[in-house]
Each structure stands twice: as structure tokens, then as C-alpha cells.
Write an enzyme that holds these catalytic residues in place. Structure first.
Site, short mmCIF file in Angstrom:
data_model
loop_
_atom_site.label_atom_id
_atom_site.label_comp_id
_atom_site.label_asym_id
_atom_site.label_seq_id
_atom_site.Cartn_x
_atom_site.Cartn_y
_atom_site.Cartn_z
N ASP A 1 0.89 -1.15 0.09
CA ASP A 1 -0.03 -0.12 -0.05
C ASP A 1 0.76 1.33 0.18
OD1 ASP A 1 -1.94 1.88 0.17
OD2 ASP A 1 -2.65 1.33 2.36
N LYS B 1 1.69 8.15 0.47
CA LYS B 1 1.91 7.95 2.00
C LYS B 1 3.14 8.75 2.22
CE LYS B 1 -0.44 3.83 3.53
NZ LYS B 1 -1.23 4.41 4.62
N ASP C 1 0.27 -5.00 4.57
CA ASP C 1 -1.29 -4.63 4.30
C ASP C 1 -2.05 -5.86 3.82
OD1 ASP C 1 -2.80 -2.62 5.16
OD2 ASP C 1 -2.86 -1.81 2.88
N GLU D 1 -8.08 2.54 0.54
CA GLU D 1 -8.29 1.49 -0.55
C GLU D 1 -8.82 0.12 0.10
OE1 GLU D 1 -5.40 1.84 0.89
OE2 GLU D 1 -5.00 -0.29 1.23
N ARG E 1 -11.14 -0.63 2.10
CA ARG E 1 -12.39 -0.85 2.16
C ARG E 1 -13.08 -1.06 0.92
NH1 ARG E 1 -13.02 4.83 5.11
NH2 ARG E 1 -10.81 4.22 5.90
N1 BES Z 1 -3.40 0.30 5.41
C1 BES Z 1 -3.49 1.33 5.67
C2 BES Z 1 -4.08 1.43 7.38
C3 BES Z 1 -2.80 1.26 8.20
C4 BES Z 1 -2.26 2.33 8.70
C5 BES Z 1 -2.58 -0.16 8.63
C6 BES Z 1 -1.13 1.94 9.58
C7 BES Z 1 -1.70 -0.38 9.38
C8 BES Z 1 -0.79 0.48 10.08
C9 BES Z 1 -4.92 1.84 4.95
O1 BES Z 1 -5.14 1.49 3.91
C10 BES Z 1 -4.93 3.28 5.21
O2 BES Z 1 -4.05 4.01 4.68
N2 BES Z 1 -5.70 4.03 5.64
C11 BES Z 1 -6.10 5.39 5.85
C12 BES Z 1 -7.42 5.81 5.74
C13 BES Z 1 -7.74 7.21 5.74
C14 BES Z 1 -6.94 7.71 4.47
C15 BES Z 1 -8.95 7.54 5.95
C16 BES Z 1 -5.53 5.75 7.24
O3 BES Z 1 -5.74 5.01 8.02
O4 BES Z 1 -4.75 6.63 7.41
ZN ZN Z 2 -4.12 -0.32 3.12
ZN ZN Z 3 -4.20 2.62 2.38
#
Ligand code: BES
Ligand code: ZN
Ligand code: ZN
Length: 519
Positions: free
Chosen positions: A281, A288, A299, A360, A362
Site C-alpha cells: 500500500d 503516503k 497490508d 483502499e 474498504r
Molecule cells: N493500510 C492502511 C492502514 C494502516 C495504517 C494499517 C497503519 C496499518 C498501519 C490503510 O489503507 C490506510 O491507509 N488507511 C488510511 C485511511 C484514511 C485515508 C481515511 C489511514 O488510516 O490513514
Molecule cells: Zn491499506
Molecule cells: Zn491505504
């Protein structure tokens, strides 16, 4: 590390027969109960006929509190010739009254690393002193603790060692049904969890969606699991708009993995386990930050852990029909990638707008949950490293789960307790649904408000589960990785395997009760 069972009366025969290298070290457990003031009132070091000099030395160390029998405390006496063994290792279990299967797992979690650093290849572990925990559960926990704690991910190091030939023999009174059952379950669960951990540890270039599918297929061979993995063309045909939307920027083809195990009659509704298989991811166009981005190789742990759980369910031959579904892709930025604001249609016909391409998980789960609902299951669970908000809220001890069903919640709490894994129910209500209402589409993939990020993600998923099906979502973002600072049998850095045991326990409960839907 390997383990084996040995009956006490077979021990002398084996020693006389001298087949293969004999254990050099005898391991015994020590439990200590405390009085009301917290002082040690009695110790219970179950030792064989010790030579006087060994027991005098040992008692001295115990009296001087050099060894206090605390849980996870190890004390090694070298070259003592204890019952013919060169060394004697004591492992503390802590207060006997507080002993549980999880305490046993924790006590032996560091054993294989300890034996390794002490250059002890073979050891005989006398389990006799564990009396306050059900025998089958105790043997299961011991086996799991030793094998989970022995896991190492070193296959990508050029100087990796040859196959580990270390072995711990568990010395038991007899091979009763309960002992054999506990041992077998422990072996299967540990093996499948370690398999899942390896998938989580493999970096993105070693674990693409198609490799993930191949690994799962290889592992399914001989288990009776029917394996299928849909390719890009099939995924398009199946109208999986969420998975396609995330895969849009990638050169790697997506996969939709379906593993089906039949342990009950054809009419029995299946228990469906869905897992996020995001092999890397980057965040996509909503990219990111660089720091720790490497960790986003994990992920896909939700996918790995449901694959591990399904393998265990099949190998344990549980009397249940169970299906694992893993949508797999990476999330890359490129000129073909989904852009913020783009709108797609998920498999169940609902439209969503992608306001942030990093939310992504979800989107790929949406199609998998829609497909799961079509299978008319008795219950659906999903596991996903879904939100940073979850990790922030609960850290790496508790796995947060969401369900609208109080009955299902009770089953999950019980399963977590039996597995020795900490779960915590998180809120999911209609307000969270309001927060993700779409502007130009039905729903938006991020909330319009600050906070409650894990709950609004769960609310997004709820749109894709058919009403009436008991469903729980496990956000494993905080616990899927690097939980070893808490748990001796989990790697310090790397995939934890946490929730595989709970999922297996849930499947067991479903196979006994038949249905999770009664409220
Ligand atoms: N894979 C990430 C979530 C994640 C973050 C898992 C840290 C493990 C450790 C997910 O896809 C993500 O990036 N979520 C975002 C959602 C936001 C943009 C609403 C997040 O949590 O920042
Ligand atoms: Zn993710
Ligand atoms: Zn993500």
C-alpha cells in the site's frame, strides 16, 4: 524447531536404545504461589530424583530469590548431571492460582530462542508440574508457544542457516485422547499461523497478488480445500469495481482468492472469512509519507490470517463448511491510477467516490463482502489492516472488532478468551453511516468529519453485507505487526499471526452451535 510427544514409561527404553542424539537438557516448570502479603509461601518445582548437590544448589538460588519462578523467567544450571541430563533448565510459570493457557504460551514463548543462544539443540520438557490448567489446553498451549516462538523469517538472508534440527520432546504421563488432541491442535494451529506470518513478512516484490494466490494454492494441496483464484479478466466479468479501482494503477494483476472447505453436509450454510490482501500500500495518488512506508508490505495480513485460519480449520477437520475470500492487489500511483474524486460501482451496484486513494482496503473488501453475502452464509467475519486510527486507539494489545450483533459479539469474546487473544468491541452506529454519505455517489470512501476513523471505515463495509447476516469486522492494523514487545511468542518486528487462533475458535463454536444468528 520440532516438537514430539513421549510417554514417561517409554523414556527409559528410548534412553537405553540410544537412537539418535539424546536430549542434553531437562526442562522443568516451576510454579509459585504467594501468600496474602505477596510473599512466596510455597514453591512447586517438580523435580525428578535430583542428586543432592543439584537440589542444594537449586534451593539456595530459590531461597536467595535469584530464581523466583516468575512467568517467563528462565534459570539454567549447566553440567549438573541431573537424572543423566547435562543441564537443568527451570521455567517459571508464575502464581499457580493465576495460571492459564495463555500464561503457559507466554512462559515457553522465548524457549526456542533461549535454547538457541545457549547452543542447546535437544531438550526434554517435563510437563508434569502443570496441574491447574486442563490437560488438553495445557499441551496445546505448550506446543503453540514453543513453535510460534521458534518462528524466524530469514529466508532472504544470504547466510541463512540450514534447516533447524533443534527439538523439544514433551514428556507426558500417557497418550490419552485429550493429550493427543491438545498436541495435534497445537501443532496445526502453530504451523498454519507461522505459514500466515511468513506471507506477512514477505516483501512486496516477493509477494505479488499472483504469488499470494500460488502460495495459498500450494498450502491447500492435500487438505481437501477446493482452491480457485480469479484473474483480471474474471474479476472484470464479475463486476468487482472496488478491486479494479484499486488495481487500476498497477502493473501487477489482481487476484480474487476463494478457498472452500467442506466439513459438513452440502446444505449447511458456510462460515465465510474475508481478508484484505493488499500486497503493498503506497497510498496510490494520495501517496503516503516515506517514513515506515516499507511496513505497508504487511497490508495483506488480513488475507494471510484468514488463509491461515482456513488451513487450520481444514487440517483439524472441523465439522463445518468454511470459505476464505481474499481480494488481492497492490495500491500504486501511476498515470492509470484512480484519482481522488473518481467514482466506481461495486459488485452489489452501490456507487462510491474515492476522496482519498489511500482508503483502499474498504474498496477491495466491498466486493469480497458482497460476494460473501451471495453465498448465503451463517456468518461473515473480515480481517483487515484497515485504519491507522485503529492502531492509534488500541495499540498492539487489543484487536478492535465491530459488529451490530450482541450475540455474535459474545461469541467473539468467548473465542478470544479461549484463544488467549485480546479483542475489544468498537462502536458502529447509524451516525457513522451518515458520516460517509456520498456527494456525487452513494457513499464516500472517507468520512466528512474528524475522528472515529475506524468506525466510519466499518460503516463503509456495512454497505456491502446483506442485512440479517451476522457479520463482524476485525481491524487488525494495530496487532497484525510487531506485537512481540508484549508477547514472548510473537516476533518483535514482523507479522504477528494474531487473530488466527480466535478465528479457528470461532469456527469451532460455529460448528458446535450451527448458527450465530440467534439473538
Ligand atoms: N493500510 C492502511 C492502514 C494502516 C495504517 C494499517 C497503519 C496499518 C498501519 C490503510 O489503507 C490506510 O491507509 N488507511 C488510511 C485511511 C484514511 C485515508 C481515511 C489511514 O488510516 O490513514
Ligand atoms: Zn491499506
Ligand atoms: Zn491505504
Amino acid at each position: 524447531m520440532k516438537t514430539e510427544l513421549l510417554q514417561r514409561q517409554a523414556l527409559t527404553m528410548k534412553t537405553k536404545g540410544k537412537k539418535g542424539p539424546q536430549p542434553s537438557t531437562l526442562i522443568v516448570f516451576a510454579t509459585f504461589s504467594t501468600d496474602k502479603k505477596g510473599n512466596k509461601s510455597q514453591n512447586n518445582v517438580s523435580l525428578p530424583e535430583l542428586k543432592d548437590n543439584v537440589s542444594i544448589r537449586l534451593n539456595k538460588y530459590i531461597d536467595e530469590k535469584i530464581f523466583a519462578g516468575k512467568n517467563q523467567e528462565y534459570f539454567l544450571l549447566r553440567d549438573v548431571n541431573c537424572d543423566g541430563y547435562a543441564n537443568l533448565l527451570l521455567i517459571g510459570l508464575g502464581d499457580e492460582k493465576l495460571l492459564s493457557a495463555e500464561k503457559i504460551r507466554l512462559a515457553v514463548g522465548g524457549l526456542s530462542q533461549f535454547l538457541k543462544t545457549q547452543k542447546i539443540g535437544r531438550a526434554l520438557l517435563d510437563v508434569e508440574s502443570i496441574k491447574s490448567v486442563d490437560t488438553s489446553l495445557a499441551i496445546k498451549a505448550l506446543t503453540e508457544g514453543i513453535l510460534l516462538g521458534a518462528y524466524e523469517f530469514n529466508e532472504l538472508k544470504s547466510d541463512k542457516k540450514n534447516a533447524d534440527s533443534n527439538k523439544v520432546t514433551l514428556l507426558v504421563e500417557n497418550e490419552s485422547e485429550e493429550i493427543l488432541q491438545g498436541y495435534k491442535e497445537g501443532l496445526v494451529v502453530a504451523e498454519c499461523t507461522n505459514f500466515a506470518k511468513r506471507l506477512g513478512d514477505l516483501p512486496g516484490n516477493f509477494l505479488t497478488p499472483s504469488i499470494l494466490a500460488k502460495e495459498a494454492q500450494k498450502a491447500s494441496a492435500g487438505t481437501g480445500i477446493k482452491f480457485e483464484a480469479w484473474n483480471l479478466a474474471r474479476i472484470k466479468k464479475e463486476k468487482m469495481g472496488g478491486l479494479l479501482c484499486v488495481n487500476q494503477g498497477s502493473k501487477e494483476e489482481p487476484r480474487f482468492i476463494i478457498m472452500e472447505y467442506r466439513g459438513a453436509g452440502a446444505k449447511e450454510k458456510p462460515f465465510v472469512l474475508v481478508g484484505k490482501g493488499l500486497t503493498f500500500d503506497t497510498g496510490g495518488i494520495s501517496i503516503k509519507p516515506s517514513a515506515h512506508m516499507d511496513e505497508m508490505k504487511y497490508d495483506m495480513c488480513g488475507g494471510a490470517y484468514v488463509i491461515g485460519a482456513l488451513l487450520a480449520i481444514a487440517k483439524l477437520k472441523l465439522k463445518i463448511n468454511a470459505i476464505a475470500l481474499v481480494p488481492a492487489t497492490d495500491n500504486m500511483p501511476s498515470d492509470t491510477a484512480t484519482k481522488p474524486g473518481d467514482v466506481y460501482t461495486a459488485r452489489n451496484g452501490k456507487t462510491f467516490e474515492v476522496l482519498n486513494t489511500d482508503a483502499e482496503g474498504r474498496l477491495i473488501l466491498a466486493d469480497a463482502l458482497s460476494y460473501a453475502s451471495e453465498l448465503k452464509p451463517r456468518a461473515i467475519i473480515d480481517a483487515a489492516t484497515l485504519t491507522g486510527a485503529m492502531a492509534l486507539a488500541l495499540g498492539n494489545i487489543h484487536t478492535g472488532y465491530f459488529t451490530r450483533s450482541d450475540f455474535f459479539s459474545q461469541e467473539i469474546e468467548k473465542a478470544g478468551t479461549r484463544a488467549g487473544e485480546a479483542v475489544w468491541r468498537m462502536p458502529l452506529c447509524d451516525h457513522h453511516l451518515d458520516d460517509i454519505k456520498g456527494i456525487v455517489a452513494d457513499i464516500s470512501n472517507i468520512s466528512h468529519h474528524k475522528g472515529a476513523g475506524a468506525s466510519t471505515a466499518a460503516a463503509f463495509l456495512e454497505h456491502f453485507v446483506e442485512p440479517g447476516i451476522p457479520w463482524a469486522h476485525f481491524d487488525i492494523a494495530g496487532t497484525a505487526w510487531a506485537a512481540g514487545n508484549r508477547l514472548s511468542y510473537v516476533p518483535k518486528k514482523g507479522a504477528s499471526g494474531i487473530m488466527v487462533r480466535t478465528f479457528v475458535e470461532l469456527a469451532k463454536a460455529a460448528s458446535l452451535k450451527g448458527n450465530f444468528a440467534q439473538e
